[in-house]
Design an enzyme around this catalytic site. Structure first.
Site, PDB file in Angstrom:
ATOM      1  N   CYS A 132       0.831  -1.211   0.000  1.00  0.00           N
ATOM      2  CA  CYS A 132       0.000   0.000   0.000  1.00  0.00           C
ATOM      3  C   CYS A 132       0.867   1.264   0.000  1.00  0.00           C
ATOM      4  O   CYS A 132       1.504   1.594   1.002  1.00  0.00           O
ATOM      5  CB  CYS A 132      -0.925  -0.019   1.227  1.00  0.00           C
ATOM      6  SG  CYS A 132      -1.821   1.519   1.505  1.00  0.00           S
ATOM      7  N   CYS A 188      -0.149   3.955   2.517  1.00  0.00           N
ATOM      8  CA  CYS A 188       0.219   3.523   3.875  1.00  0.00           C
ATOM      9  C   CYS A 188       1.666   3.896   4.181  1.00  0.00           C
ATOM     10  O   CYS A 188       1.992   4.321   5.297  1.00  0.00           O
ATOM     11  CB  CYS A 188       0.056   2.016   4.025  1.00  0.00           C
ATOM     12  SG  CYS A 188      -1.636   1.421   3.820  1.00  0.00           S
TER      13      CYS A 188
END
Length: 303
Positions: free
Chosen positions: A39, A42
């Site tokens: 991600c 993230c």
């Protein structure tokens, strides 16, 4: 979370969650960051969350990161559909979704709001409770006219809690009382930006500004005679108020400023009202004396 019928892996996840999140959240605010290696957002948000939570650790904030690929069961329990997803948990329950916070400032704003509303236990809160009586003692000594002793008290407290707004304010105002204005300004200039915005620090700034403007007058009889001869001599009345303030007679100074406002509130772009407000701030907006003077000012302005 019930563990009946779960696989051993899921049971282990539940126990880890209880240990790392539920138990600490009984007294702390636990930030749960759901993320994954693949991600991109993230990876951008992760360092921000880690830094802010580290900064807020003494305030009772704890960070727990949960990899959704390795902990699918916990992620499913929180109904995580996209990542990054960030929850604040207190006493075992999610109390806020922080997923929209993308910057350090936004995240701190959320945390400040939560910490002001929840009974979070922290080292910082315990320390503040411990020094509160000492700060009150310093303020009492300063109000009693013992500026040197008050300064010593506030300096000792500052060694215990550096960068505390109330302590720095007391220290600076004690220096003002000792006519050490440059040192008072240096105390405030050394504070972190967020502390420097505190109302207590603004009070000290107002005290310094008043002291810079004030010029102690040994004999006010001349300017008093001017005001008596011509009550509409606003320049003389303003000078009288300044002299009274410099001599420590705030009651009479306030009376003269209030009278000037009553006679001509617009004089010099509201200079008398501005000086009154500066005096109020330097005294402390919660002070009963200020409340009484504010009522008088309101009666004049709205009569």
């Amino acid at each position: 979370m019930a563990t009946l019928g779960l696989s051993e892996a899921d049971k282990a996840s539940v126990e880890t969650f209880r240990r790392d999140v539920v138990e600490p959240s009984r007294t702390s605010l636990v930030i749960v960051d759901f993320w994954a290696e693949w991600c991109g957002p993230c990876k951008q948000l992760g360092p921000v969350i880690e830094k802010v939570c580290a900064d807020y650790a003494t305030k009772g904030v704890k960070l727990v990161k949960i990899n959704v690929d390795e902990d699918k069961f916990i992620a499913a329990q929180f109904r995580v559909q996209s990542i990054p997803t960030v929850y604040a948990v207190f006493q075992g329950q999610p109390v806020a979704d922080l997923s929209q916070a993308r910057t350090e400032g936004q995240l701190k704003q959320y945390l400040d709001q939560l910490l002001s509303q929840l009974p979070i236990e922290s080292d910082e809160k315990a320390q503040l409770q411990e020094i509160a009586p000492l700060i009150a003692m310093g303020e009492e000594v300063l109000a009693g006219g013992e500026a040197e002793r008050a300064l010593s008290l506030f300096q000792q407290i500052a060694e215990m809690v550096p960068d505390n707004a109330d302590v720095a304010s007391g220290q600076a105002r004690a220096l003002v009382a000792l006519a050490r204005l440059d040192e008072a300004e240096a105390v405030l200039a050394a504070l972190p930006t967020d502390v420097a915005k505190d109302q207590a620090v603004e009070r000290a700034r107002a005290a310094i500004a008043l002291a810079r403007d004030a010029k102690p007058v040994s004999d006010l009889s001349g300017v008093e005679a001017k005001v008596a001869a011509d009550p509409d001599d606003h320049e003389a009345r303003f000078e009288l108020a300044g002299g009274l303030m410099a001599n420590g007679d705030r009651d009479r100074a306030a009376e003269e400023l209030l009278e000037l406002v009553r006679r001509d509130r617009a004089w010099k772009d509201g200079a008398a009202r501005a000086q009154l407000l500066k005096l109020f701030e330097a005294t402390g907006l919660e002070d009963p004396w200020v409340a009484a003077q504010r009522r008088k000012l309101s009666q004049i302005l709205f009569s």
